[in-house]
Scaffold this active site. Structure first.
Site, PDB file in Angstrom:
ATOM      1  N   ASP A 128       0.840  -1.207   0.000  1.00 40.92           N
ATOM      2  CA  ASP A 128       0.000   0.000   0.000  1.00 40.92           C
ATOM      3  C   ASP A 128       0.875   1.258   0.000  1.00 40.92           C
ATOM      4  O   ASP A 128       1.824   1.359   0.779  1.00 40.92           O
ATOM      5  CB  ASP A 128      -0.915  -0.028   1.232  1.00 40.92           C
ATOM      6  CG  ASP A 128      -2.215   0.685   0.975  1.00 40.92           C
ATOM      7  OD1 ASP A 128      -2.177   1.904   0.713  1.00 40.92           O
ATOM      8  OD2 ASP A 128      -3.274   0.034   1.022  1.00 40.92           O
ATOM      9  N   SER A 134      -6.623   4.424  -1.999  1.00 38.64           N
ATOM     10  CA  SER A 134      -6.852   2.995  -1.762  1.00 38.64           C
ATOM     11  C   SER A 134      -8.182   2.513  -2.317  1.00 38.64           C
ATOM     12  O   SER A 134      -8.294   1.381  -2.789  1.00 38.64           O
ATOM     13  CB  SER A 134      -6.861   2.704  -0.261  1.00 38.64           C
ATOM     14  OG  SER A 134      -5.594   2.861   0.272  1.00 38.64           O
ATOM     15  N   ASP A 172      -4.540  14.087   3.246  1.00 34.05           N
ATOM     16  CA  ASP A 172      -4.615  14.096   1.780  1.00 34.05           C
ATOM     17  C   ASP A 172      -4.105  15.431   1.236  1.00 34.05           C
ATOM     18  O   ASP A 172      -4.019  15.616   0.010  1.00 34.05           O
ATOM     19  CB  ASP A 172      -6.062  13.872   1.312  1.00 34.05           C
ATOM     20  CG  ASP A 172      -6.597  12.529   1.797  1.00 34.05           C
ATOM     21  OD1 ASP A 172      -5.798  11.583   1.877  1.00 34.05           O
ATOM     22  OD2 ASP A 172      -7.795  12.439   2.111  1.00 34.05           O
ATOM     23  N   ARG A 200     -16.429   9.162  -0.238  1.00 37.46           N
ATOM     24  CA  ARG A 200     -15.791   7.858  -0.026  1.00 37.46           C
ATOM     25  C   ARG A 200     -16.373   7.140   1.187  1.00 37.46           C
ATOM     26  O   ARG A 200     -16.632   7.755   2.224  1.00 37.46           O
ATOM     27  CB  ARG A 200     -14.280   8.041   0.141  1.00 37.46           C
ATOM     28  CG  ARG A 200     -13.573   6.746   0.473  1.00 37.46           C
ATOM     29  CD  ARG A 200     -12.119   6.776   0.143  1.00 37.46           C
ATOM     30  NE  ARG A 200     -11.380   5.841   0.944  1.00 37.46           N
ATOM     31  CZ  ARG A 200     -10.076   5.672   0.873  1.00 37.46           C
ATOM     32  NH1 ARG A 200      -9.364   6.398   0.015  1.00 37.46           N
ATOM     33  NH2 ARG A 200      -9.467   4.813   1.635  1.00 37.46           N
ATOM     34  N   LYS A 212      -6.309  -1.870   6.937  1.00 32.30           N
ATOM     35  CA  LYS A 212      -6.326  -2.124   5.491  1.00 32.30           C
ATOM     36  C   LYS A 212      -7.143  -3.360   5.130  1.00 32.30           C
ATOM     37  O   LYS A 212      -7.202  -3.742   3.961  1.00 32.30           O
ATOM     38  CB  LYS A 212      -4.882  -2.308   4.963  1.00 32.30           C
ATOM     39  CG  LYS A 212      -4.030  -1.054   5.040  1.00 32.30           C
ATOM     40  CD  LYS A 212      -4.458  -0.002   4.033  1.00 32.30           C
ATOM     41  CE  LYS A 212      -3.683   1.285   4.192  1.00 32.30           C
ATOM     42  NZ  LYS A 212      -4.170   2.368   3.322  1.00 32.30           N
ATOM     43  N   ASP A 268       2.062   3.265   3.131  1.00 36.70           N
ATOM     44  CA  ASP A 268       0.957   4.219   3.144  1.00 36.70           C
ATOM     45  C   ASP A 268       0.693   4.783   4.535  1.00 36.70           C
ATOM     46  O   ASP A 268       0.688   5.996   4.732  1.00 36.70           O
ATOM     47  CB  ASP A 268      -0.311   3.547   2.628  1.00 36.70           C
ATOM     48  CG  ASP A 268      -1.440   4.549   2.565  1.00 36.70           C
ATOM     49  OD1 ASP A 268      -1.326   5.500   1.772  1.00 36.70           O
ATOM     50  OD2 ASP A 268      -2.415   4.414   3.322  1.00 36.70           O
ATOM     51  N   HIS A 297       1.672   8.582   5.651  1.00 33.81           N
ATOM     52  CA  HIS A 297       0.699   9.636   5.973  1.00 33.81           C
ATOM     53  C   HIS A 297       1.087  10.444   7.210  1.00 33.81           C
ATOM     54  O   HIS A 297       0.535  11.511   7.445  1.00 33.81           O
ATOM     55  CB  HIS A 297      -0.679   9.025   6.234  1.00 33.81           C
ATOM     56  CG  HIS A 297      -1.465   8.736   4.988  1.00 33.81           C
ATOM     57  ND1 HIS A 297      -1.760   9.706   4.058  1.00 33.81           N
ATOM     58  CD2 HIS A 297      -2.041   7.589   4.541  1.00 33.81           C
ATOM     59  CE1 HIS A 297      -2.487   9.155   3.086  1.00 33.81           C
ATOM     60  NE2 HIS A 297      -2.660   7.871   3.345  1.00 33.81           N
ATOM     61  N   ASP A 338      -1.287   0.083  -4.767  1.00 34.20           N
ATOM     62  CA  ASP A 338      -2.568   0.703  -5.140  1.00 34.20           C
ATOM     63  C   ASP A 338      -2.436   2.178  -5.509  1.00 34.20           C
ATOM     64  O   ASP A 338      -3.332   2.744  -6.121  1.00 34.20           O
ATOM     65  CB  ASP A 338      -3.599   0.509  -4.029  1.00 34.20           C
ATOM     66  CG  ASP A 338      -3.127   1.058  -2.685  1.00 34.20           C
ATOM     67  OD1 ASP A 338      -1.896   1.252  -2.498  1.00 34.20           O
ATOM     68  OD2 ASP A 338      -3.976   1.283  -1.815  1.00 34.20           O
ATOM     69  N   HIS A 339      -1.327   2.805  -5.112  1.00 35.97           N
ATOM     70  CA  HIS A 339      -1.075   4.226  -5.421  1.00 35.97           C
ATOM     71  C   HIS A 339       0.246   4.603  -4.769  1.00 35.97           C
ATOM     72  O   HIS A 339       0.749   3.881  -3.906  1.00 35.97           O
ATOM     73  CB  HIS A 339      -2.188   5.136  -4.861  1.00 35.97           C
ATOM     74  CG  HIS A 339      -2.421   4.905  -3.396  1.00 35.97           C
ATOM     75  ND1 HIS A 339      -1.588   5.395  -2.421  1.00 35.97           N
ATOM     76  CD2 HIS A 339      -3.352   4.163  -2.746  1.00 35.97           C
ATOM     77  CE1 HIS A 339      -2.011   4.989  -1.238  1.00 35.97           C
ATOM     78  NE2 HIS A 339      -3.067   4.226  -1.405  1.00 35.97           N
ATOM     79  N   HIS A 360      -0.983  11.028  -0.644  1.00 37.54           N
ATOM     80  CA  HIS A 360      -0.643  10.162  -1.770  1.00 37.54           C
ATOM     81  C   HIS A 360      -0.044  11.023  -2.884  1.00 37.54           C
ATOM     82  O   HIS A 360       0.035  12.245  -2.758  1.00 37.54           O
ATOM     83  CB  HIS A 360      -1.897   9.476  -2.313  1.00 37.54           C
ATOM     84  CG  HIS A 360      -2.559   8.575  -1.316  1.00 37.54           C
ATOM     85  ND1 HIS A 360      -3.790   8.029  -1.529  1.00 37.54           N
ATOM     86  CD2 HIS A 360      -2.147   8.139  -0.098  1.00 37.54           C
ATOM     87  CE1 HIS A 360      -4.112   7.282  -0.489  1.00 37.54           C
ATOM     88  NE2 HIS A 360      -3.143   7.341   0.388  1.00 37.54           N
TER      89      HIS A 360
HETATM   90  O1  LIG Z   1      -8.225   7.638   4.459  1.00 38.55           O
HETATM   91  C1  LIG Z   1      -7.011   7.771   4.423  1.00 38.55           C
HETATM   92  O2  LIG Z   1      -6.253   7.237   5.245  1.00 38.55           O
HETATM   93  C2  LIG Z   1      -6.430   8.666   3.365  1.00 38.55           C
HETATM   94  O3  LIG Z   1      -7.277   9.746   3.140  1.00 38.55           O
HETATM   95  C3  LIG Z   1      -6.275   7.954   2.090  1.00 38.55           C
HETATM   96  O4  LIG Z   1      -5.535   6.793   2.267  1.00 38.55           O
HETATM   97  P1  LIG Z   1      -5.958   5.429   1.603  1.00 38.55           P
HETATM   98  O5  LIG Z   1      -6.631   5.775   0.306  1.00 38.55           O
HETATM   99  O6  LIG Z   1      -4.648   4.738   1.385  1.00 38.55           O
HETATM  100  O7  LIG Z   1      -6.840   4.715   2.529  1.00 38.55           O
HETATM  101 MN   LIG Z   2      -3.711   2.679  -0.205  1.00 38.11          MN
HETATM  102 MN   LIG Z   3      -3.343   6.275   2.186  1.00 39.80          MN
END
Ligand SMILES: O=C(O)[C@H](O)COP(=O)(O)O
Ligand SMILES: [Mn+2]
Ligand SMILES: [Mn+2]
Length: 570
Positions: free
Chosen positions: A36, A89, A179, A296, A372, A441, A445, A482-483, A513
């Site tokens: 991730d 993600s 973000d 989301r 995750k 990831d 963050h 995934d990114h 990201h």
């Molecule tokens: O929700 C989060 O932690 C971030 O805004 C985005 O991270 P994720 O897409 O890797 O979950």
């Molecule tokens: Mn991710």
């Molecule tokens: Mn993330």
């Protein structure tokens, strides 16, 4: 829809059957590893992956160039509105699991807002039942990150709701810093205050910020990792109770930071805005309407339950359950019908790879840790709860650490995930073993470069462990991401690519990201010698991965999936 696909959707078992691959035999064990937040970028000191010890991933890149390549993981390649949209993600795992590109929430909300259809749907009609007297409460993430929400959408919604008749609106803000860069919440609140002032002037309405808090401390928990987070939000937003009270939101952000310099945008404690007499300006009350404006799902599902589930809710003591008209921006879980009311229909992601594999007798084992877990299960399966088959699939969740910022424990639970996966592989019971390793990831963050380097080194060790197990069972591996995230930890000048400093001369740390491409590496003793990446798909993205691993199981992919990344040369 192709005839076979339509029949599959209608449930005809025969139509789920995939033809055998002409050159790749069935029966090989397939290991799928999602690193991730692991993108590809120039190897400077802000690239935590390049700084980290990553012998396993380096080896794959340098020793088998025909089995290593880059994939697009951002923008339209994963269903996002524009090339400027970084991956995330949700869209990443959707594309990986579904093998096709679906227009995602951000784009669907854009369309609904610009056409005005958002106000004509069942969801908004329900919200309007709070008129003429009810206050409308908007709860969500305040930034232009475009991952969970976008400021311009909030702005359009505010205006639209006023034009639809709401005269009293309260905004409950969740500051970001994840973000978007840490510290930017101040500018977003300034922007909102200015826009609210404009609306007050233009329409003579009563619109104000009523409460706030950082997204990681207030409301936006996911996968039931820590219900206290949602409770803190509920107390502030609904009950008007929080450890801190201020007369305005900018003052709140300033003072809280002065009191505790360690506080950041992600972790602002909850606060309520009070009037001159110390009375909260906007607790949620009977007769009001509530809209959670994030599109989301993952970090809205818990709060949606708290508002939607009057009778059977035991996650925390809500003290008071207000009788409100609640709607989500999207429906966050269609299987659970949660929330029951929503403004925009979510993408309809059907016939994902997991469902095909089950219909073709493939046994799949999936593992990650809590933060995750839903990514490699629920999101991978097209935002679908549960398993396709109780007997052919097993999903194992390793509990994540709670209540910490992951730079404190950058190893996270990767070792446990890898060990669990290796055990599953070596047991011989499973055809596909799929994991998500979260370190790049989740630690990325936090913006803590040193901790992210540790996290990436650990993830790489786990990769090696799973490669060894794959070797032992004569299997095939597919490693991708995934990114991007950890490969770039600094804000850069868009023209020169040079790291940017703030006015105090400090580097501007990037917690978000990125738009970087991600690597994909394939191999293992089970992969026929002649398999290599095709050269005719230079723009391939995450949606091309599903067809590829379906091939590794010995099947042709469904006809309407994005094409496989591989060819087999004799
Ligand atoms: O929700 C989060 O932690 C971030 O805004 C985005 O991270 P994720 O897409 O890797 O979950
Ligand atoms: Mn991710
Ligand atoms: Mn993330």
């Amino acid at each position: 829809m192709a005839a076979a696909a339509a029949a599959a959707a209608a449930g005809g078992e025969e139509e789920w059957k995939l033809p055998p691959h002409p050159k790749i035999p069935k029966g090989k064990k397939v290991t799928i590893i999602i690193l991730d937040g692991w993108g590809e970028n120039i190897p400077d000191r802000f690239n935590a992956i390049a700084v980290a010890e990553t012998p396993a991933m380096d080896h794959l890149k340098t020793t088998a160039p025909e089995r290593w390549r880059l994939l697009k993981a951002h923008g339209p390649a994963v269903g996002l509105p524009s090339e400027e949209d970084m991956g995330n993600s949700e869209v990443g795992h959707n594309a990986l699991g579904a093998g096709r590109i679906f227009k995602q929430g951000a784009a669907l909300v854009d369309t609904a807002l610009s056409s005005g259809s958002i106000y004509a749907g069942e969801g908004f009609k329900y919200v309007k039942e709070a008129l003429p007297d009810g206050t409308l409460h908007l709860i969500g993430l305040l930034s232009d990150g475009g991952v969970h929400s976008r400021y311009d959408q909030l702005k359009a919604l505010l205006k639209g709701c006023i034009e639809q008749g709401f005269k009293r609106i309260r905004v409950h803000v969740l500051t970001d810093g994840r973000d978007v860069p840490d510290g930017s919440s101040y500018q977003f609140v300034e922007m909102l205050e200015k826009d609210l002032e404009e609306l007050r002037k233009q329409y003579g309405v009563d619109v104000q910020i009523a409460s706030g808090g950082g997204r990681m401390a207030v409301t936006m928990d996911r996968y039931e990792n820590d219900w206290d987070v949602v409770k803190r939000g509920w107390d502030a937003q609904v009950l008007g109770e929080a450890p801190h009270q201020f007369n305005d939101c900018l003052e709140a952000l300033k003072k809280l930071k002065e009191e505790d310099p360690n506080v950041n945008d992600q972790y602002y404690p909850p606060f309520v805005i009070v009037d001159d007499k110390g009375k909260p300006v906007g607790p949620i009350q009977d007769g009001d309407a509530v809209v959670t404006f994030n599109f989301r799902a993952d970090r809205m599902l818990m709060v949606a339950q708290a508002f939607d589930n009057e009778k059977n809710f035991d996650k925390f003591d809500r003290v008071h359950f207000p009788k409100v008209k609640y709607a989500g921006m999207l429906q966050y879980d269609a299987d659970l019908n949660l929330p029951q009311h929503y403004l925009v229909s979510p993408p309809q992601i059907d016939r994902t790879s997991g469902e095909y594999l089950v219909h073709n007798g493939i046994k799949t084992f999936v593992c990650s840790e809590t933060v995750k877990f839903g990514h490699v299960t629920f999101i991978w399966n097209g935002n679908r709860s549960g398993q396709f088959s109780e007997t052919l699939e097993k999903y194992v969740e390793i509990p994540s650490d709670q209540g910490i910022s992951f730079n404190e424990k950058p190893k996270m639970k990767s070792k446990e995930i890898a060990e669990t996966a290796c055990e599953a592989l070596l047991s011989g019971e499973w055809d596909q073993v799929r994991v998500n390793l979260p370190n790049g990831d989740m630690v990325g963050h936090t913006g803590d470069l040193d901790a992210t380097v540790i996290g990436c080194s650990v993830a790489d060790k786990c990769v090696q462990q799973m490669l060894d197990a794959t070797e032992k069972v004569g299997g095939i591996f597919l490693i991708t991401s995934d990114h991007g995230n950890a490969e770039d930890m600094v804000k850069r000048d868009p023209k020169t690519g040079q790291p940017l400093k703030d006015k105090n001369g400090n580097y501007q740390i990037l917690t978000s990201h990125t738009c970087s491409p991600v690597p994909i590496a394939i191999g293992g003793p089970g992969l026929p010698k002649g398999v290599r990446f095709r050269k005719d798909l230079p723009n391939a993205g995450l949606a091309n991965v599903a067809a590829t691993f379906i091939n590794f199981h010995g099947f042709e992919s469904p006809k309407d999936y994005e094409p496989t990344l591989i060819e087999v040369v004799d």
